[in-house]
Design a protein around this motif. Structure first.
Motif, short mmCIF file in Angstrom:
data_model
loop_
_atom_site.label_atom_id
_atom_site.label_comp_id
_atom_site.label_asym_id
_atom_site.label_seq_id
_atom_site.Cartn_x
_atom_site.Cartn_y
_atom_site.Cartn_z
N TYR A 32 0.88 -1.22 -0.22
CA TYR A 32 0.13 0.14 0.07
C TYR A 32 0.89 1.19 0.03
CZ TYR A 32 -3.27 3.68 1.44
OH TYR A 32 -4.17 4.53 1.36
N THR A 36 0.85 3.74 -3.03
CA THR A 36 0.40 5.44 -2.81
C THR A 36 1.51 6.29 -3.29
OG1 THR A 36 -1.05 4.70 -0.93
CG2 THR A 36 -0.34 6.81 -1.15
N HIS A 39 1.51 6.86 -6.87
CA HIS A 39 0.20 7.25 -7.27
C HIS A 39 -0.45 6.53 -8.20
CE1 HIS A 39 1.52 11.03 -5.37
NE2 HIS A 39 2.82 11.12 -6.19
N PRO A 43 -4.67 1.51 -5.44
CA PRO A 43 -3.62 0.65 -4.64
C PRO A 43 -4.32 -0.52 -4.12
CG PRO A 43 -3.75 3.00 -4.10
CD PRO A 43 -4.78 2.86 -4.92
N GLU A 146 0.01 -2.15 -11.28
CA GLU A 146 -0.73 -2.67 -9.81
C GLU A 146 -0.36 -4.00 -9.22
OE1 GLU A 146 -4.16 0.66 -10.31
OE2 GLU A 146 -4.77 -1.47 -10.59
#
Length: 371
Positions: A32, A36, A39, A43, A146
């Protein structure tokens, strides 16, 4: 004083599970934070991926990472391609694309479950742009990014934070199986002189089957670690094959001991059978402890002696004609018991050698660490 010690012992007995809980927590938090910082659009997928690839052993984490990343890349490419090549402007058009995306990928996943992530990824690539007003290509790139962050994070945590090797786990799994085989063997031989508790035996046999499935899975993970040079333990194949063959011998003995021996034969063979049972069970349990501790193989000589005494007792029974006049199936079972015990004797000799190899591997590792 007693309560803290009990708590410590319980925690120590579950140290593998506790280590997994710590790794999962670290992986989720780190994924996470990284997602984050970069960006990334969602997430959440980095966190979920890190949870999926952080497994009980490094070998299992390697497989989970490979499967999930390959499924994600395939789903992103396929979902992005149909979204770009087949434009839509209505809800009906989107519904048609959804069917076109899900149906073939679900079929592929049914054939190869390791690619389950492809279907989910294709759906996300198609639907996320409708929520965030982005294009399919951007959605596919975001999804792969991701998952990549989550997969790399989870894999690094599996390597670095309280790593659990499948090679160590297979020692415990094999030891547990040997103890279950010893329990089954005790019940089977006891049944020759007193009848047997079939309910208890079925429970033991079911436990052996379940444990075999688990050990084979751990063995595959251990070989994956060896192939990736993440562990230097011995080849798991001989250990797995030997235990599997011991289980087959127990099944053969079970078929030979459905009913007790005739009363006169029982009287003559009760003592040698008890000696055989005690010697083999003691050897199996000692081998289990040796595997757990990485110690040397236990002495197998008492097994040789006990089986020799049983063979001599059988040889003395046959000339006395105690088997003659018995139903044919009783005579067949009588001789099958001796054959099955001889087969098991050979497998126990193999076990003696294999346990010795694993103890030597443990000693070599300790010596290298000392250097």
């Amino acid at each position: 004083m007693g309560l803290p010690k009990d708590v410590f012992d319980r925690v120590r007995a579950r140290r593998t599970q506790l280590g997994l809980a710590i790794r999962v927590t670290v992986a989720a938090t780190a994924a996470y934070a990284i997602a984050t910082a970069l960006h990334l659009l969602l997430p959440l997928w980095a966190v979920l991926t890190s949870l999926i690839v952080t497994q009980l052993s490094v070998g299992r984490s390697l497989k989970a990472t490979r499967d999930y990343v390959l499924g994600t890349i395939g789903g992103a490419i396929y979902g992005g391609a149909i979204a770009i090549l087949i434009p839509y402007s209505t809800e009906a058009g989107l519904l048609g694309l959804l069917v076109l995306a899900v149906a073939p990928l679900a079929f592929v996943a049914a054939i190869n479950p390791s690619l389950n992530a492809a279907t989910v990824t294709a759906i996300i690539v198609l639907l996320v742009p409708t929520m965030h007003h982005s294009d399919p290509m951007t959605s596919a790139i975001d999804r792969v990014s991701e998952v990549g962050v989550g997969a790399i994070t989870g894999l690094l945590v599996s390597f670095l934070v309280l790593p659990s090797r499948a090679v160590r786990q297979i020692r415990a799994s094999a030891a547990r199986l040997l103890e279950l085989i010893a329990d089954a063997f005790t019940e089977l031989l006891a049944g020759l002189t007193r009848g047997r508790d079939n309910d208890a035996l079925h429970r033991i046999q079911d436990g052996i089957g379940t444990a075999m499935v688990g050990m084979n899975a751990i063995g595959a993970e251990a070989e994956r670690e060896r192939a990736a040079r993440l562990s230097s333990g011995p080849d798991t194949g001989p250990l797995l094959r030997t235990i599997l063959r011991l289980r087959h011998d127990v099944v053969m003995i079970g078929r030979s001991t459905v009913v007790p021996l005739p009363a006169e034969v029982q009287m003559r063979l009760a003592a040698p059978l008890a000696e055989v049972s005690a010697a083999i069970v003691r050897f199996l349990r000692s081998a289990a402890e040796a595997l757990r501790a990485g110690a040397g193989a236990p002495p197998i000589h008492p097994v040789h002696v006990a089986l020799q005494h049983y063979a001599e007792a059988v040889a003395a029974v046959r000339p006395d004609g105690l088997i003659r006049g018995q139903p044919s199936d009783t005579a067949e079972r009588f001789f099958a018991i001796g054959f099955s015990l001889e087969q098991m004797h050979q497998k126990l000799c193999d076990l003696d050698r294999v346990v010795g190899e694993w103890s030597e591997a443990s000693s070599d590792k300790s010596a290298r660490l000392a250097e």
